[in-house]
Structure formats: structure tokens, C-alpha cells
Design an enzyme around this catalytic site. Structure first.
Site, PDB file in Angstrom:
ATOM      1  N   GLU A 251     -39.549 -35.416-116.779  1.00 45.93           N
ATOM      2  CA  GLU A 251     -38.740 -35.175-115.576  1.00 45.93           C
ATOM      3  C   GLU A 251     -39.683 -34.589-114.540  1.00 45.93           C
ATOM      4  O   GLU A 251     -40.308 -33.553-114.783  1.00 45.93           O
ATOM      5  CB  GLU A 251     -37.590 -34.206-115.866  1.00 45.93           C
ATOM      6  CG  GLU A 251     -36.427 -34.843-116.592  1.00 45.93           C
ATOM      7  CD  GLU A 251     -35.902 -36.107-115.949  1.00 45.93           C
ATOM      8  OE1 GLU A 251     -35.908 -36.204-114.705  1.00 45.93           O
ATOM      9  OE2 GLU A 251     -35.501 -37.017-116.693  1.00 45.93           O
ATOM     10  N   CYS A 285     -36.117 -29.046-108.435  1.00 44.95           N
ATOM     11  CA  CYS A 285     -36.427 -30.484-108.319  1.00 44.95           C
ATOM     12  C   CYS A 285     -35.290 -31.226-107.635  1.00 44.95           C
ATOM     13  O   CYS A 285     -35.498 -32.288-107.072  1.00 44.95           O
ATOM     14  CB  CYS A 285     -36.775 -31.089-109.675  1.00 44.95           C
ATOM     15  SG  CYS A 285     -35.565 -30.754-110.918  1.00 44.95           S
ATOM     16  N   GLN A 332     -48.582 -21.511-104.540  1.00 45.23           N
ATOM     17  CA  GLN A 332     -47.423 -22.281-104.081  1.00 45.23           C
ATOM     18  C   GLN A 332     -47.202 -22.022-102.589  1.00 45.23           C
ATOM     19  O   GLN A 332     -46.917 -22.937-101.821  1.00 45.23           O
ATOM     20  CB  GLN A 332     -46.199 -21.886-104.912  1.00 45.23           C
ATOM     21  CG  GLN A 332     -45.010 -22.823-104.762  1.00 45.23           C
ATOM     22  CD  GLN A 332     -45.255 -24.231-105.301  1.00 45.23           C
ATOM     23  OE1 GLN A 332     -46.125 -24.441-106.142  1.00 45.23           O
ATOM     24  NE2 GLN A 332     -44.521 -25.197-104.784  1.00 45.23           N
ATOM     25  N   GLU A 386     -43.083 -34.134-102.050  1.00 47.87           N
ATOM     26  CA  GLU A 386     -42.305 -33.023-102.582  1.00 47.87           C
ATOM     27  C   GLU A 386     -43.024 -31.721-102.206  1.00 47.87           C
ATOM     28  O   GLU A 386     -44.104 -31.430-102.722  1.00 47.87           O
ATOM     29  CB  GLU A 386     -42.193 -33.126-104.103  1.00 47.87           C
ATOM     30  CG  GLU A 386     -41.353 -32.008-104.668  1.00 47.87           C
ATOM     31  CD  GLU A 386     -41.201 -32.049-106.176  1.00 47.87           C
ATOM     32  OE1 GLU A 386     -42.205 -32.218-106.874  1.00 47.87           O
ATOM     33  OE2 GLU A 386     -40.061 -31.901-106.644  1.00 47.87           O
TER      34      GLU A 386
END
Ligand code: NDP
Length: 485
Positions: A251, A285, A332, A386
Site C-alpha cells: 500500500e 495516504c 519531512q 504526493e
């Protein structure tokens, strides 16, 4: 000195084999707060964990599935009794708001209860044979030893939605949590240990995935790998697994959108777009990262989204009214800021946010302002990549056709939501949208554990997890012919 946490192999807590090396985990809301020192494992630790899982397999798979389910029920009770402690530990380690962390823990309890009962359900079908008197049916058997590799964003729910079905269907497990959230991995393993799971049935190895990944996939005792995380790592795992013919399930990312039509309830569309984009600072996600708006409502929609975004409280994740917490790490935060910068350079118009927050508590953690862009074209980074942060791109479309084209013009296909009251638009969208999780008048984020979950295109390996779909992955099918002697 930071508290020490070990690996869990064959029912014992043990330091990393090669000299007890450790790494630390820190609080994203306060980088001076060191949560602990964790075993920095390497291939040798993984080998030992896999051997333990292999040794435990015959006895574990010999139990009936309802008996295995009893362990999950016990784990559910323990998790529920420690819910607030685990939720607070999650806030401290991945920076999720306390409200979301409590929700995630209760979802973990539900997952354990759901799969605890799953052992009572049928696993095959009886098929009429062309030969008189022959009994023809299907049944299933466990894969064997499975490796479970998980990310930091749902450090309780994602491991549980993999580990719980793996165990109930008779597999033994080696669990490798993300290096940003090893403490959550330790807590989860403690709960299973307290539930009395026999030694070797669940083993924990913490440490760098890049050092251990190949062993977790290619060790000859491993028969399955279930992974959630980035596309890059997922593809590497897929290549290794294909090479040794190990079953795998991935995933990966998403670039999820809402589509708002002129007849939508605008209050609802604005609220759920903003919640989907900025809940947990966009690090889901299934987070909303594109808002496609049809027709002349785009101006009003945009104004209202910006106003609502600016009203969100960004701050301490332990405070009940915080909506946007810090992002998980310095790396991040840097990656999100690079994407924002790229969005500006490509011509996106920044309507709000776009900066690292500074001053007071913001200096202690990794805070990024909730950010909204307009003037976004389909080929820009803001519409394609993303970002995994609090960044929303608004894209106008002239009609439903163009909106669906924009929605699908993307390498990912995880989730989407359409806001409308028109049944015709709903039917067209259901038919044409290329995503695995299809919502109508809902948030793109948020799924229920008893329903299959997964994406299309680059979002998954075309498999599904959760619900009964987990049976497909964690077992192999046998077709049985019984004839009279
Ligand atoms: P990764 O894919 O790097 O990490 C996910 C898991 O895989 C972690 O346990 C990690 O271990 C492990 N791992 C890393 N390298 C390997 C390898 N070579 N072999 C086997 N396992 C490995 O994701 P990140 O946490 O670095 O996040 C990067 C990006 O991925 C995010 O910005 C986001 O875009 C996406 N992502 C998507 C998620 C989702 O839910 N779909 C969740 C998390 C991230 P370790 O932590 O030790 O590196």
C-alpha cells in the site's frame, strides 16, 4: 540517559545482536524530548527473528482459527485498558493530535475484535463435482512466516490491520515498524506478549529498513511480505519478492481529490475538503491534496476554503482543540517546504500558508502552516506528487467530464470524493473514477476496518487489505477432491 527498548525475539526482549547498537526516537513537537533508545538491528537480528517465527509455525498453525482468535480478543482487552497511555505515546512519537490518536487506538481495538471473530467464518466453498459421489471443495492454509513492514503515520492501526489477520489465519510474524515510531511498535508487541501469545509467533525488530529490507523479503523461510509506505521502497520490495517468488502486498501513496459540483452543499464540501487536507497535517495516504471545483462556484469555494483553513488551530498535539499538529520530522518538513517552493516556481498562486511556523512552541517542533494554492495546472508538482504535508491545490474544471479527467490524470488512485446532490453525476463518477476508495459527500480520509482497503495504479500492488480481503492475502487456496475408495 534515554530509556532502552529491545527487540522481541522468541518471546524474549533482546538487544541488537551486533554489540547492542541503538538509535533514538524523538518527539516532533519537542525535538529535545528523546523518547528512548531502540535496538538498531541488522540482517543477523532479522535472521534470528525469522528463525523464531519459523520454529513457532507448526504449533501455531495447528491451533484452530477460533482458538487463535482468542489471543486477539485478549490483546483487544489489554489495548482498550491501556488506551489513553498508548494514545499519549503516539502523540509523543509521531505528533498526531490526541483526538486522532484516541480514535486510532479504538480502531486498533476494533480491528483486533473483528479479526478475533474472523476465525469463526467460513474459508472456502463446496463446488458441485461432475463425478457422482465426489466431494469437491476449497479450503485455505496459512502462507507461513510473513514480514510486516509499516510506516510512521498510523503506527498502531496499520500494524494491527496486517498482524491481526496474519495471526488469526495461522501465520507467524516478523514485524518491522518505522524508525520514526519504534516505541509504538514496542507497545503493541508488549500488548501481544501480555495476551500470552506463544514465543516466536510475533517477533519485533526495530532499526533501519534499508539495512534489513532484503533479508525480510528474501530469507528462504519468508513466504509473504505486507508493506505500507513510499512508492520507491514498495517497488524495491516488489522486485525482491518477485525474484524469489514470495507473495507480496504493497500500500503506497495517494494524490487524492475532492470534486465539488455546482449543486453541492457548499458548507459540507468546504468543511470536508479542509478536514481531509489538514487533519494530521496532511500526513495520511488518503488525505485530500487536490480540490477540483466545477463551474462558477470556484471563487466562492476558494474564499471559503481559505477562510476555514486560516481558522484552524496549529499547535500542541496534546491540546484537544489543536487541528493541525507538527509534521513528523525535520526531513519531512524540508521535503514539504521544497514542494511548496517548487509549486511557487511553477506558477501556483499561494493563497495562504506556505511558511514554517516560528516563535514559542513552534521553535521546538516541526510546524508548517496549512497551505492553499490556486492557479494549479495538472502537470505541476502540486497536482502530481504526493507531498504528505498540509498543502492543498485547487483546480477549476468547466464540467464533470473535465473534472473526472483531472481526477484521473495522476499516477495514483487511492481515494476520491464527489460532492453533489445529482444521482446522474454520482453514477457517471462511480463508473469512471480510477480509485480504490470511492466516497460521495464524504472526506477522502477515513476508512472502516471491516471493508476492503487499497488503491489502483501506483497506489498499491492491486491487492486489498482489511475486511475479508485479508484472507486472500494471508492464506493460500487449496482445491480438494475427495473420492470413494
Ligand atoms: P518509507 O517507504 O521509507 O518507509 C516505510 C517503511 O519501510 C518503514 O518501516 C521503513 O523503515 C521501511 N523501509 C525503508 N527502506 C526500506 C527497504 N529498503 N526495504 C524494506 N523496508 C524499508 O517511507 P518514509 O517513512 O520514508 O516516508 C517517505 C514518503 O513515503 C512520505 O513522504 C510519503 O510520501 C510516503 N508514505 C506513504 C505512506 C502511506 O500511508 N501510504 C506512509 C508513510 C510514508 P525505516 O523507517 O527504518 O526507514
Amino acid at each position: 540517559m534515554a530509556e532502552q527498548f529491545h527487540n522481541y525475539i522468541h518471546g524474549e526482549w533482546v538487544p541488537a545482536f551486533s554489540g547492542g547498537r541503538t538509535f533514538t526516537s524523538i518527539n516532533p513537537a519537542n525535538k529535545d524530548d528523546v523518547i528512548g533508545a531502540f535496538a538498531a538491528s541488522d540482517r543477523e537480528d532479522v535472521k534470528r527473528a525469522i528463525q523464531a517465527a519459523h520454529a513457532a509455525l507448526p504449533q501455531w498453525r495447528a491451533l484452530s482459527a477460533p482458538m487463535r482468535g482468542q489471543y486477539l480478543w485478549r490483546a483487544a482487552d489489554i489495548l482498550q485498558s491501556r488506551a489513553e497511555e498508548v494514545a499519549r505515546a503516539m502523540v509523543r512519537e509521531n505528533g498526531k493530535t490526541i483526538t486522532e490518536a484516541r480514535g486510532e487506538v479504538m480502531r486498533g481495538v476494533m480491528l483486533l475484535r473483528y479479526y478475533g471473530t474472523e476465525g469463526l467464518h467460513s474459508v472456502g466453498e463446496v463446488i458441485p463435482s461432475v463425478k457422482p459421489g465426489t466431494l469437491l471443495f476449497t479450503t485455505r492454509q496459512p502462507l507461513g512466516v510473513v514480514s510486516i513492514i509499516t510506516p510512521w503515520n498510523f503506527p498502531i492501526a496499520i500494524p494491527l490491520w496486517k498482524i491481526a489477520p496474519a495471526l488469526v489465519f495461522g501465520n507467524t510474524v516478523v514485524f518491522k515498524p518505522a524508525s520514526l515510531t519504534p516505541h509504538c511498535g514496542v507497545l503493541l508487541t508488549q500488548i501481544f506478549a501480555e495476551a500470552g501469545l506463544p514465543p516466536g509467533v510475533l517477533n519485533l525488530v526495530t532499526g533501519s529498513g534499508s539495512g534489513m529490507g532484503e533479508e525480510l523479503v528474501k530469507n528462504p523461510f519468508v513466504r509473504g511480505v505486507s508493506f505500507t509506505g513510499s512508492n520507491t521502497v514498495g517497488r524495491e520490495i516488489a522486485a525482491w519478492a518477485a525474484n524469489v517468488n514470495v507473495k507480496y502486498q504493497l500500500e503506497m501513496g495517494g494524490k487524492n481529490c475532492t470534486i465539488t459540483l455546482p449543486d453541492a452543499d457548499l458548507d459540507q464540501a468546504v468543511e470536508l475538503t479542509v478536514r481531509g487536507a489538514f487533519g494530521y497535517a496532511g500526513q495520511k495516504c488518503t488525505a485530500t491534496s487536490r480540490a477540483i471545483v466545477v463551474g462558477d462556484i470556484v471563487e466562492e469555494f476558494t474564499e471559503r476554503v481559505v477562510a476555514r483553513t486560516q481558522s484552524l488551530k496549529v499547535g500542541d498535539p496534546n491540546e484537544e482543540d489543536t487541528f493541525v499538529p507538527p509534521v513528523v520530522s525535520q526531513a519531512q518538513r524540508d521535503s514539504i517546504m521544497d514542494n511548496i517552493q517548487m509549486g511557487r516556481m511553477e506558477g501556483g498562486k499561494l493563497l495562504c500558508g506556505g511558511q514554517v511556523l516560528k516563535g514559542g512552541l513552534y521553535d521546538r517542533g516541526f510546524y508548517v502552516q496549512p497551505t492553499v494554492f490556486t492557479n494549479v495546472r495538472a502537470d505541476m508538482v502540486l497536482a502530481c506528487e504526493e507531498i504528505f504535508g498540509p498543502v492543498l491545490a485547487i483546480l477549476p474544471a468547466k464540467d464533470v467530464d473535465e473534472a473526472l479527467q483531472l481526477a484521473n490524470d495522476c499516477r495514483y488512485g487511492l481515494s476520491a470524493s464527489l460532492f453533489t446532490r445529482s444521482v446522474n453525476a454520482v453514477l457517471t463518477y462511480l463508473d469512471r473514477i480510477d480509485v480504490g476508495v470511492v466516497k460521495i459527500n464524504g472526506e477522502t480520509a477515513g476508512v472502516e476496518p471491516q471493508a476492503p482497503f487499497g488503491g489502483m495504479k501506483d497506489s498499491s500492488s492491486h491487492s486489498r487489505e482489511q475486511g475479508r480481503a485479508a484472507l486472500e492475502f494471508f492464506t493460500e487456496l487449496k482445491t480438494v477432491y475427495v473420492e470413494k475408495s
